[in-house]
Design an enzyme around this catalytic site. Structure first.
Site, PDB file in Angstrom:
ATOM      1  N   VAL A   1      19.632   1.656   6.458  1.00  0.00           N
ATOM      2  CA  VAL A   1      18.132   1.867   6.901  1.00  0.00           C
ATOM      3  C   VAL A   1      17.418   0.515   6.339  1.00  0.00           C
ATOM      4  O   VAL A   1      17.501   0.148   5.308  1.00  0.00           O
ATOM      5  CB  VAL A   1      17.283   3.020   6.440  1.00  0.00           C
ATOM      6  CG1 VAL A   1      15.800   2.767   6.663  1.00  0.00           C
ATOM      7  CG2 VAL A   1      17.806   4.387   7.061  1.00  0.00           C
TER       8      VAL A   1
ATOM      9  N   ALA B   1      15.990  -2.140   1.916  1.00  0.00           N
ATOM     10  CA  ALA B   1      16.756  -1.620   2.627  1.00  0.00           C
ATOM     11  C   ALA B   1      17.807  -0.460   1.605  1.00  0.00           C
ATOM     12  O   ALA B   1      17.708  -0.451   0.577  1.00  0.00           O
ATOM     13  CB  ALA B   1      17.834  -2.613   3.261  1.00  0.00           C
ATOM     14  N   LYS B   2      18.537   0.414   2.453  1.00  0.00           N
ATOM     15  CA  LYS B   2      19.330   1.316   1.657  1.00  0.00           C
ATOM     16  C   LYS B   2      20.428   1.675   2.440  1.00  0.00           C
ATOM     17  O   LYS B   2      20.189   1.818   3.798  1.00  0.00           O
ATOM     18  CB  LYS B   2      18.657   2.340   1.089  1.00  0.00           C
ATOM     19  CG  LYS B   2      19.294   2.953  -0.116  1.00  0.00           C
ATOM     20  CD  LYS B   2      18.837   2.216  -1.447  1.00  0.00           C
ATOM     21  CE  LYS B   2      19.697   3.079  -2.617  1.00  0.00           C
ATOM     22  NZ  LYS B   2      19.197   2.378  -3.980  1.00  0.00           N
ATOM     23  N   GLY B   3      21.522   1.941   2.003  1.00  0.00           N
ATOM     24  CA  GLY B   3      22.545   2.718   2.974  1.00  0.00           C
ATOM     25  C   GLY B   3      23.218   3.917   2.354  1.00  0.00           C
ATOM     26  O   GLY B   3      22.960   4.014   1.030  1.00  0.00           O
TER      27      GLY B   3
END
Ligand code: NAD
Length: 423
Positions: free
Chosen positions: A66, A111-113
Site C-alpha cells: 500500500v 508505504a507498507k507491505g
C-alpha cells in the site's frame, strides 16, 4: 489487564488512524479542507503469491503493498510477514509512515507491505521463493524513485537481500537503492541496527532537558530488551542514568541501584532472554508499571499502556520506542496528568532516518562512517523534536498532536503547491 490479540490491535488500526486525523483537523486552518487526501491510500495492491513448496505442492499466499501518500517523495515502509496481516492493517501502517516521514521532514511518502504467512513454518528455500515471487508481483510499483521497502515484523536483512536481487534481475542491473535494511556487503548502512534505540535516547534526552529532568539523576524502566530497548537502555546507562527495571518476554528485573546494562546485554546475547541473569532481583511482570521512575520506555508491544496504567503510573516522561504502545483513552489521561509522552512517530524514527541515509548512500555509491551517520541522525532527530516541542507550545497540545499537525501541514502544503493533476 486483558492483553489485546493481534486481531484486536490491527482490525481497528485504520479507524484509529482516521480518529487521529479527526483530532488534528481543527488545528489545520484552511488546510483542513484538503485533509481528505490523507483519509485514503493513493494506491493499494493485493497480489496472489503461488509458491512451490518443498513437497512439490503449490500453496497460495496473499500479499499487499500500500502506498498511502507520495506527495513529498517515494514511498517508504517495511514489509511484514505475519499469519494475520490484512489490508486494513497495512493501510494503517502505511499511513503512519506518511506521518512519521513528514514529521521528521524526510523526503519520503508513506508505504507498507505484507504477506499473510507464518515465516517460521517455511523452509529457507520456501521463504526465498515466496519473497522473490512477492517482489516480482509488486515490482511494477516499487523502485528507488517510487517506493523503497524495508524489514518489519517477520522479515530481516536476508529477505531484503533477496528482494534487492529479484528487483535487480528484473531491471537488468544491480539496484541497491530499491530496499533498505540490507546487509552491509550489499549497500546496507552502518549504524542501522542501533539507530532506533539511539533515536529514543536522543529525543528523550532533549525533551528531558525541556521538562527539567536531569538524565544523570533519572531512574529509567524499559519494557523490551531487543533491538530498540537494549540500545536505548545502554545509552541511558552510559549517560549515568539508573536503569532500575527491565522487562522482556521472560522476566522482569528490578534493581534499585541500577542494572549493569553492558553485562545484561552480554547475558541476553548468550541466552536470548534476561531470565536467570539475577534471579534474586526478578519480580512479577505486573509490577512493572507500578514502579515509580522518572522515565518509562515501552519498547516491545503495541497497546500496553491502557487507561488504568495511565491513571496510576508514577513517572514524568514516557518515550515510545514501540509503535503504538499507548491506547487512545490512555493518551488523554496522561495528557491531563501532565505526563510528557514523546510519541512513536518521532521517538522511534531513528530507524527510518538511517534507512533514508542508506538510500542516499546507495544512490550516491558513497558510504559514510558510523560517526557521520550518528552525527547526521542526531541533527535530524533533534531538529524534529524541537519542531514538535515548539508547535505543541504554540498551539497548546500534546507532543503527539503537534507531530501530526506538523506532518499534515507539510504534506498538505506540498500537495497544494503541486496542484491536482490534470488541473
Ligand atoms: P525485538 O524483537 O528485537 O525485541 C522485542 C523485545 O520485546 C524482546 O526483548 C522481547 O523479549 C520483548 N517482549 C516480547 N513480548 C513481551 C512481553 N509480553 N512483555 C515484555 N516484553 C516482551 O523488536 P525491536 O526491533 O526491538 O522492536 C520493538 C518495538 O519497536 C516494536 O513495537 C517495533 O515495531 C518497534 N520499532 C522497531 C524499530 C526497529 O528499527 N527495530 C523501528 C521502529 C519501531
Amino acid at each position: 489487564m486483558k492483553s489485546l490479540t493481534y486481531a484486536d490491535q490491527h482490525t481497528t488500526a485504520w479507524s484509529n488512524y482516521l480518529n487521529q486525523l479527526d483530532k488534528v483537523a481543527p488545528f489545520l486552518g484552511e488546510l483542513k479542507d484538503r485533509l481528505d487526501i490523507l483519509r485514503r491510500p493513493k494506491r493499494s495492491l493485493i497480489v496472489d503469491i503461488p509458491v512451490e513448496m518443498d513437497d512439490g505442492s503449490i500453496q497460495h499466499f496473499e500479499g499487499y503493498r500500500v502506498q498511502h501518500n507520495l506527495t513529498r517523495g517515494p514511498g517508504k515502509g517495511g514489509v511484514r510477514f505475519h499469519p494475520e496481516v490484512n489490508l486494513n492493517e497495512v493501510m494503517a501502517l502505511s499511513a503512519w509512515m506518511t506521518i512519521k516521514c513528514a514529521a521528521l521532514n524526510l523526503p519520503f511518502g508513506g508505504a507498507k507491505g505484507g504477506v499473510r504467512v507464518d515465516p517460521t513454518q517455511l523452509s529457507k528455500r520456501e521463504l526465498e521463493r515466496l519473497t522473490r515471487r512477492y517482489t516480482s508481483e509488486i515490482n511494477l510499483i516499487i523502485g528507488p524513485q517510487k517506493d523503497i521497502p524495508a524489514p518489519d515484523v517477520g522479515t530481516n536483512q536476508q529477505i531484503m537481500a533477496w528482494m534487492m536481487d529479484t528487483y535487480s534481475m528484473n531491471a537488468g542491473s544491480t539496484v541497491t537503492g530499491v530496499v533498505t535494511g540490507k546487509p552491509i556487503h550489499l549497500g546496507g548502512s552502518l549504524g542501522r541496527v542501533k539507530a532506533t534505540g539511539r533515536g529514543v535516547f536522543v529525543t528523550g534526552r532533549e525533551v528531558a532537558g525541556q521538562i527539567g529532568l536531569n538524565i544523570p539523576e533519572a531512574r529509567v524502566c524499559v519494557q523490551g530488551f531487543g533491538n530498540v530497548g537494549s540500545e536505548a537502555a545502554l545509552l541511558f546507562h552510559e549517560h549515568a542514568a539508573k536503569v532500575i527495571c527491565i522487562q522482556d518476554h521472560s522476566a522482569t528485573l528490578f534493581q534499585a541501584d541500577g542494572i549493569d546494562i553492558v553485562q545484561l546485554m552480554e547475558y541476553q546475547k548468550r541466552h536470548h532472554k534476561i531470565q536467570g541473569y539475577a534471579p534474586e532481583n526478578e519480580i512479577d511482570a505486573d509490577q512493572f508499571w507500578k514502579i515509580p521512575a522518572d522515565i518509562f520506555i515501552p519498547a516491545a508491544l503495541e497497546g500496553v499502556i491502557d487507561e488504568h496504567i495511565a491513571q496510576t503510573i508514577q513517572t514524568r516522561l514516557i518515550l515510545e520506542g514501540a509503535n503504538g504502545p499507548t491506547l487512545s483513552g490512555a493518551d488523554e489521561i496522561l495528557s491531563q496528568r501532565q505526563i510528557t509522552v514523546v510519541p512513536d512517530v518521532i521517538c522511534n524514527a531513528g530507524g527510518v532516518t538511517v534507512s533514508y541515509f542508506e538510500w542516499v548512500q546507495d544512490i550516491a555509491s558513497y558510504f559514510w562512517t558510523e560517526e557521520e551517520i550518528n552525527q547526521r541522525m542526531d541533527n535530524i532527530m533533534k531538529k524534529a523534536v524541537y519542531d514538535v516541542w515548539y508547535k505543541a507550545i504554540h498551539v497548546n497540545c500534546s507532543l503527539r498532536t503537534a507531530a501530526y499537525i506538523l506532518a499534515c501541514e507539510r504534506i498538505l502544503i506540498a500537495r497544494k503547491e503541486r496542484g491536482t493533476y490534470p488541473g
